[in-house]
Design an enzyme around this catalytic site. Structure first.
Site, PDB file in Angstrom:
ATOM      1  N   LYS A   1       3.770   8.842   9.276  1.00 13.19           N
ATOM      2  CA  LYS A   1       3.552   8.094  10.619  1.00 13.19           C
ATOM      3  C   LYS A   1       4.341   8.541  11.677  1.00 13.19           C
ATOM      4  CE  LYS A   1       0.642   4.547   8.529  1.00 13.19           C
ATOM      5  NZ  LYS A   1       0.877   4.008   7.111  1.00 13.19           N
TER       6      LYS A   1
ATOM      7  N   ASP B   1       9.362   2.717   0.109  1.00 14.46           N
ATOM      8  CA  ASP B   1       8.302   3.465   0.870  1.00 14.46           C
ATOM      9  C   ASP B   1       8.233   2.883   2.333  1.00 14.46           C
ATOM     10  OD1 ASP B   1       5.937   4.735   1.915  1.00 14.46           O
ATOM     11  OD2 ASP B   1       4.508   3.785   0.500  1.00 14.46           O
TER      12      ASP B   1
ATOM     13  N   TYR C   1       0.892  -1.090  -0.021  1.00 14.07           N
ATOM     14  CA  TYR C   1      -0.041   0.105   0.182  1.00 14.07           C
ATOM     15  C   TYR C   1       0.928   1.467   0.097  1.00 14.07           C
ATOM     16  CZ  TYR C   1      -3.665   3.836   1.529  1.00 14.07           C
ATOM     17  OH  TYR C   1      -4.057   4.564   1.455  1.00 14.07           O
TER      18      TYR C   1
HETATM   19  C1  LIG Z   1       0.161   4.779   5.757  1.00 14.42           C
HETATM   20  C2  LIG Z   1       0.747   4.603   4.641  1.00 14.42           C
HETATM   21  C3  LIG Z   1       0.745   5.299   3.530  1.00 14.42           C
HETATM   22  C4  LIG Z   1      -0.009   6.418   3.462  1.00 14.42           C
HETATM   23  O1  LIG Z   1      -0.161   7.418   4.304  1.00 14.42           O
HETATM   24  P1  LIG Z   1      -1.274   8.497   4.776  1.00 14.42           P
HETATM   25  O2  LIG Z   1      -0.272   9.415   5.725  1.00 14.42           O
HETATM   26  O3  LIG Z   1      -2.180   7.420   5.466  1.00 14.42           O
HETATM   27  O4  LIG Z   1      -1.504   9.260   3.553  1.00 14.42           O
HETATM   28  C5  LIG Z   1       1.621   5.265   2.523  1.00 14.42           C
HETATM   29  N1  LIG Z   1       2.696   4.029   2.600  1.00 14.42           N
HETATM   30  C6  LIG Z   1       2.746   3.145   3.437  1.00 14.42           C
HETATM   31  C7  LIG Z   1       3.914   2.034   3.208  1.00 14.42           C
HETATM   32  C8  LIG Z   1       1.938   3.428   4.597  1.00 14.42           C
HETATM   33  O5  LIG Z   1       2.009   2.539   5.639  1.00 14.42           O
END
Ligand SMILES: *Cc1c(COP(=O)(O)O)cnc(C)c1O
Length: 431
Positions: free
Chosen positions: A267, A239, A144
């Site tokens: 995060k 990511d 994701y």
């Molecule tokens: C949570 C997450 C996102 C999205 O971040 P948001 O602050 O919710 O937009 C993107 N990539 C990864 C790996 C994530 O865990």
């Protein structure tokens, strides 16, 4: 357990928000029942609107590595907010947070702050495309990366596919630029590069995929990605929105000692406030506006309140043995549950890294691809979930979500929680 107030608030919220929520998983659709409206959090615990207390393993989906309302973070926020919340002009706190990160992270030289993980990834992709002059990106099924158009694409049938949108409203033309392949599969990545020579701008991966189960990858696979990107002139984008500052201060890059070309964060980085970031070598980052031609901006980017929260949180993470202690606590917690399940012959695996854990109702030694997760196993999770909730333990409301342990979860709390988990398993396997 009394849930009257949560039910009232939820039915009101349905008048205001689609599905009654401002982010879909919160609606409890995959476990059923009424979402708990949270009134308060302190340390490892949260309280709902009816006054029920829970030991929290959701941590706002990962950011709260030092628990709720940590004194240092709250003080930093209130002191800073008293002097203004945002100016749309540079402030010294942006330098402080960047220094804290860059001087302790050998994998990036320059960075930029944004306001969410989605925004960080979206900007990083634009950087990869802008700097390479290529259009396509390669992503993996089961990872994701937030909700920007190019990334709401899932695998179609076949090894290398253009995939299908996983959301209405994403044009076909976008989907065509996103190639989707399975995780843990070198041949698929090789086939993609063969099919699209000199077209792939970047390979994007969650080096520790933790948004669809915890699909721990083989280090050799990640090393292979590094090599194939270098060979083909594509950028490797880690990511690390979820793994960054979680499995160690330098995230998965540090854990595996692999140097990606671009890293995204989110995060934990904002201490519980909305912050994301992306970083790369100074040379690559020079493509970003106003130095270079890749445009990216943000009204509230780097605002002082969010920066102060991030500084407070990351300073705690930099304390000696912070990650070693966190990992040891997590290991003790999962070992109790794992041993109990083994003794009872329950079909259960707990996958973990650092302070992230994931419960899978499976006998597989390893689960490395999205496909390897059995959707039917989610029925069992549902039973466990409600048992835990009834007994004061809060997890993210889906069996595809991981759990997080914070620095303020005590050994006693974790021991007690592991006993409740074991009793929950008895319930699951009795039915
Ligand atoms: C949570 C997450 C996102 C999205 O971040 P948001 O602050 O919710 O937009 C993107 N990539 C990864 C790996 C994530 O865990």
């Amino acid at each position: 357990m009394n849930t009257k107030r949560s039910e009232e608030l939820y039915s009101k919220a349905k008048n205001y928000f689609p599905g009654g929520v401002n982010s879909p998983v919160r609606a409890f659709r995959s476990v059923g029942g009424t979402p708990r409206f949270i009134a308060k959090g302190k340390g490892s615990k949260i309280w709902d609107a009816d006054g029920n207390e829970f030991l929290d393993f959701c941590a706002s989906w990962g950011p709260l590595i030092n628990g709720h309302a940590h004194e240092d973070v709250v003080n930093a926020i209130s002191t800073t907010a008293a002097n203004g919340t945002s100016f749309g002009a540079p402030t010294e706190l942006e330098n402080h947070l960047a220094e804290l990160i860059l001087s302790n992270n050998p994998y990036i030289e320059k960075m930029r702050f944004v306001s969410s993980g989605t925004e960080a990834v979206m900007s990083a992709i634009r950087l990869a495309r802008g700097a390479s002059g290529r259009k396509k990106i390669l992503k993996f099924e089961g990872c994701y990366h937030g909700h920007s158009d190019s990334l709401l694409v899932k695998a179609g049938s076949g090894l290398v596919t253009f995939g299908n949108t996983s959301s209405a409203g994403v044009p076909e033309e976008f989907v065509k630029e996103t190639v989707v392949v399975p995780l843990d599969n070198e041949a698929a990545v090789e086939a993609a590069f063969k099919e699209f020579p000199n077209e792939i701008a970047c390979v994007i991966i969650e080096p520790i995929p933790a948004n669809n189960g915890l699909l721990l990858q083989r280090k050799e696979f990640l090393t292979f990605l590094r090599e194939i990107c270098t060979r083909n002139g594509a950028y490797l984008l880690f990511d690390e929105v979820i793994s960054g500052f979680r499995v160690g201060f330098t995230g998965a890059a540090g854990l595996y000692d692999i140097r990606p070309d671009i890293i995204t964060y989110g995060k934990i980085i904002g201490g519980g406030l909305p912050v994301g970031a992306y970083g790369a070598s100074a040379q690559l980052m020079s493509n970003i506006s106003p130095e270079g031609g890749v445009y990216q901006a943000g009204t509230l980017s780097g605002n002082p309140v969010a920066m102060a929260a991030g500084i407070a949180q990351l300073s705690l993470c930099l304390q000696k043995d912070f990650y070693t202690n966190l990992e040891a606590k997590t290991k003790a917690f999962t070992a109790t549950i794992r041993n109990y399940a083994a003794q009872k012959n329950y079909t259960l695996r707990i996958f973990e890294t650092g302070s992230i854990f994931w419960i899978a109702f499976s006998n597989d030694e390893a689960i490395r691809t999205a496909e390897a997760i059995d959707p039917k196993s989610m029925e069992k999770f549902r039973v466990l979930y409600h048992y835990l909730l009834e007994n004061g333990i809060y997890l993210g409301p889906s069996g595809y979500e991981v759990g997080f342990i914070s620095s303020v979860h005590t050994e006693d709390e974790l021991k007690r929680a592991s006993e409740i988990f074991c009793a929950g398993l008895d319930r699951v396997f009795a039915s």
